[in-house]
Design an enzyme around this catalytic site. Structure first.
Site, mmCIF file in Angstrom:
data_model
loop_
_atom_site.group_PDB
_atom_site.id
_atom_site.type_symbol
_atom_site.label_atom_id
_atom_site.label_comp_id
_atom_site.label_asym_id
_atom_site.label_seq_id
_atom_site.Cartn_x
_atom_site.Cartn_y
_atom_site.Cartn_z
ATOM 1 N N GLU A 250 -2.275 9.386 -4.621
ATOM 2 C CA GLU A 250 -2.519 7.983 -4.288
ATOM 3 C C GLU A 250 -1.237 7.243 -4.643
ATOM 4 O O GLU A 250 -0.976 6.966 -5.815
ATOM 5 C CB GLU A 250 -3.740 7.508 -5.102
ATOM 6 C CG GLU A 250 -4.465 6.360 -4.443
ATOM 7 C CD GLU A 250 -3.859 5.045 -4.814
ATOM 8 O OE1 GLU A 250 -2.944 4.595 -4.074
ATOM 9 O OE2 GLU A 250 -4.255 4.472 -5.829
ATOM 10 N N CYS A 284 -1.266 -1.347 -5.735
ATOM 11 C CA CYS A 284 -0.753 -0.521 -4.627
ATOM 12 C C CYS A 284 -1.207 -1.048 -3.276
ATOM 13 O O CYS A 284 -0.563 -0.797 -2.270
ATOM 14 C CB CYS A 284 -1.158 0.936 -4.823
ATOM 15 S SG CYS A 284 -2.907 1.109 -5.150
HETATM 16 O O1 SSN Z 1 -3.874 -0.003 -7.376
HETATM 17 C C1 SSN Z 1 -4.945 0.506 -7.272
HETATM 18 C C2 SSN Z 1 -6.309 -0.056 -7.409
HETATM 19 C C3 SSN Z 1 -6.523 -1.297 -6.676
HETATM 20 C C4 SSN Z 1 -7.939 -1.536 -6.271
HETATM 21 O O2 SSN Z 1 -8.823 -0.683 -6.390
HETATM 22 O O3 SSN Z 1 -8.191 -2.612 -5.726
#
Ligand code: SSN
Length: 476
Positions: A250, A284
Site C-alpha cells: 500500500e 496516502c
Molecule cells: O493513509 C492511509 C489511510 C487513510 C484512510 O484510511 O483514509
C-alpha cells in the site's frame, strides 16, 4: 495500558525493554520534546519472534472461525472502551487533532468487527466433475505474515496489517513505525487481551531496513505487507521475491480531484478543503491535484484560499485545533523545498507556504495554483498540507492529467453527468474512486492501489483473502 513511559517490544506476550537493547527517542511533533524511549529488537529477539510466529501459526490455523471471530470481537470492544486513551497516545506521538485520532481508533474497532464476520466467509468453490469424483477449491491461510506500518496512521495501519492476517488464521509480526509506536502497541495489546494467542500477534521495533531484512530472510515468513513509500515498497517486494513470499503493498499516491463544469463550487469546497488538510495532508489518499474546468477555476481558487486561511492550526490535544503539526522534522523541510521548486518554475503561492513558529513541526495550510506539470510537487507526493489547483480546458484534459502520473491510489471526481461518471469509473487509473464525495475508506471496502501505488488490498473481504491462498483438492 501502554504509554510513552513504558514502551516495549511484545514478543510471545512478553513486554520486553532494557536488557542492553539499542533504543531511540520518540518525539512529540507539537513540541519536539522527547515523549519516551523505544527499545529496538535484537537479532535474538527477532529470531524468538519468528519461532513464536511459526508455532503460533501452526496452532491458530486449526482454530475454528468462531474462535478467531470471538477474539476479534472482544478486542474491538476493548478498543472502543480504550479509544480515548489510545487516541491521546496517538495525538501525542503523531500530532493529528484528538478528534481525528479517536476516530482513527474507532475505525480499527469497526475493522476488527467486520473481519470477525469475514472469518466465516472465506468461501471456496466446487468444480463440476463426473459422479464419483470431486474437485474443490479451498482457501487456506498463507502462513506467518510480517507487517510494516507507516507513521501517518499509527493505529489504522497496524490494524490493517494484523486484522486480516488474524481473521485468515495466520500469525503476524508487526513493526509499527518507530516514530509512532504506542498506538499500535495498545491495539495489539487489546487483541491479546481479547483472546488472540501471544504467539499469533507480536510487535517489534528497530532500524527498519535491518528488521525487514532479518524477517524477510526467514523462510518462516510467507507474506509481507507494507504501507509506506513506493521506493521502500519496491525494495521490500524485491526482497520478498527472493523467497517467493506473497506481498501486499500500500504505497504512495498523488490523488487527482477532477472538478467538472456542472459542479457546485461551494459544495465541492465544503467537502474537499477539509479532506485536503486532514492529518496535515499526510495521507496516502490525500486530495492533491485539483483539476478544475476553466469556467469554475477563479471562484474555486478564491473559495479554497478563504477556507484554507480559516483553518485553526495548533497542538492536536487542543479541542479547537483543526490541523496539527506535521509528524516529524522531515515534513516541513521536504515540503518547503518542493514549494520553492514550484515557485521557481512559475507556480503562484496563494496562501501559506511557510513553516509556523520555531517549536514543533507546524506548517501553514498552503494553496498553490497554476502549477506547471514539470514542478516536482506535481509529480511526487507532497505528503503535507498543500493543495495544487490548476485550470483545465476540457473534461478530456482533466482525465488525461489525472492519469499522467505512475501513481494510482485514490481519485476524486465531481459531476452529476451520468455518462461522464461511467467513463470515469472505467478510465480513471486508481484503486479507489470517489464521485461527489471525499471518503474512500470503509471497513468493508477494499483499500489499495494500482501502478506504483502498489498491489493487493486491505479492508473489505479482500483484506482477509489476501492472507489466504487457494488449494485445489481433486478426489476420485
Ligand atoms: O493513509 C492511509 C489511510 C487513510 C484512510 O484510511 O483514509
Amino acid at each position: 495500558m501502554t504509554d510513552h513511559s513504558s514502551l516495549h517490544l511484545l514478543i510471545g506476550g512478553e513486554q520486553l525493554s532494557g536488557g542492553g537493547r539499542e533504543t531511540q527517542d520518540v518525539i512529540d511533533p507539537a513540541t519536539a520534546e522527547v515523549l519516551g524511549t523505544l527499545p529496538h529488537a535484537s537479532a535474538d529477539d527477532l529470531d524468538t519472534a519468528l519461532a513464536n510466529a511459526d508455532k503460533g501459526f501452526k496452532e491458530w490455523r486449526r482454530e475454528s472461525a468462531d474462535k478467531r471471530a470471538a477474539a476479534l470481537t472482544k478486542a474491538a470492544s476493548l478498543i472502543r472502551e480504550r479509544a480515548k486513551d489510545i487516541g491521546m497516545l496517538l495525538t501525542r506521538e503523531q500530532g493529528k487533532p484528538i478528534k481525528e485520532a479517536i476516530g482513527e481508533v474507532i475505525y480499527c474497532a469497526m475493522l476488527f468487527e467486520f473481519y470477525a464476520g469475514e472469518c466465516k466467509r472465506t468461501y471456496g468453490r466446487e468444480l463440476v466433475r463426473p459422479t464419483g469424483q470431486s474437485a474443490r477449491v479451498i482457501y487456506v491461510p498463507v502462513g506467518p505474515v510480517a507487517g510494516f506500518a507507516a507513521w501517518n496512521f499509527p493505529a489504522i495501519n497496524v490494524a490493517r496489517k494484523v486484522g486480516g492476517a488474524i481473521a485468515a488464521g495466520c500469525s503476524v509480526i508487526v513493526k509499527p513505525s518507530e516514530e509512532t509506536p504506542a498506538a499500535g502497541l495498545a491495539l495489539v495489546q487489546a487483541l491479546l487481551d481479547g483472546g488472540v494467542p501471544a504467539d499469533v500477534c507480536q510487535v517489534v521495533f528497530g532500524v527498519p531496513d535491518e528488521v525487514s531484512r532479518h524477517l524477510l530472510a526467514s523462510p518462516v515468513i510467507r507474506k509481507v505487507t507494507f504501507t509506506g513509500s513506493t521506493a521502500v515498497g519496491k525494495h521490500l517486494t524485491k526482497l520478498a521475491a527472493e523467497d517467493m513470499k506473497v506481498t501486499t503493498m500500500e504505497l504512495g499516491g498523488h490523488a487527482p480531484v477532477m472538478v467538472f463544469k456542472d459542479s457546485d463550487v461551494d459544495t465541492v469546497l465544503d467537502t474537499m478543503v477539509g479532506a485536503a488538510f486532514r492529518n496535515a495532508g499526510q495521507v496516502c489518499v490525500s486530495p492533491t491535484r485539483f483539476l478544475v474546468e476553466q469556467d469554475l477555476f477563479e471562484n474555486f481558487r478564491d473559495g479554497f484560499i478563504e477556507r484554507a486561511k480559516a483553518i485553526t492550526v495548533g497542538n492536536g490535544m487542543d479541542q479547537d485545533t483543526r490541523m496539527g503539526p506535521m509528524a516529524n522534522e522531515r515534513g516541513p523541510e521536504g515540503l518547503a523545498k518542493k514549494i520553492a521548486d514550484a515557485k521557481d518554475k512559475g507556480a503562484k503561492i496563494d496562501t501559506g507556504g511557510e513553516r509556523i513558529g520555531n517549536q514543533g513541526f507546524f506548517f501553514e495550510p498552503t494553496v498553490l495554483s497554476e502549477v506547471p506539470t514539470n514542478a516536482e510537487i506535481m509529480n511526487e507526493e507532497p505528503f503535507g498540507p498543500v493543495a495544487l489547483i490548476n485550470p483545465m480546458a476540457s473534461a478530456d484534459a482533466i482525465i488525461e492529467e489525472a492519469n499522467r502520473l505512475p501513481y494510482g491510489l485514490a481519485a476524486y471526481a465531481w459531476t452529476n453527468d451520468p455518462k461522464l461518471r461511467s467513463r470515469l469509473a472505467a478510465d480513471v487509473e486508481a484503486g479507489m474512486l470517489a464521485i461527489n464525495g471525499a471518503n474512500v475508506s470503509a471497513p468493508d471496502a477494499p483499500f489499495g492501489g494500482v501502478k506504483w501505488s502498489g498491489h493487493g488490498q486491505e479492508d473489505g473481504a479482500e483484506g482477509v483473502m489476501h492472507c489466504m491462498v487457494p488449494k485445489t483438492v481433486h478426489e476420485s
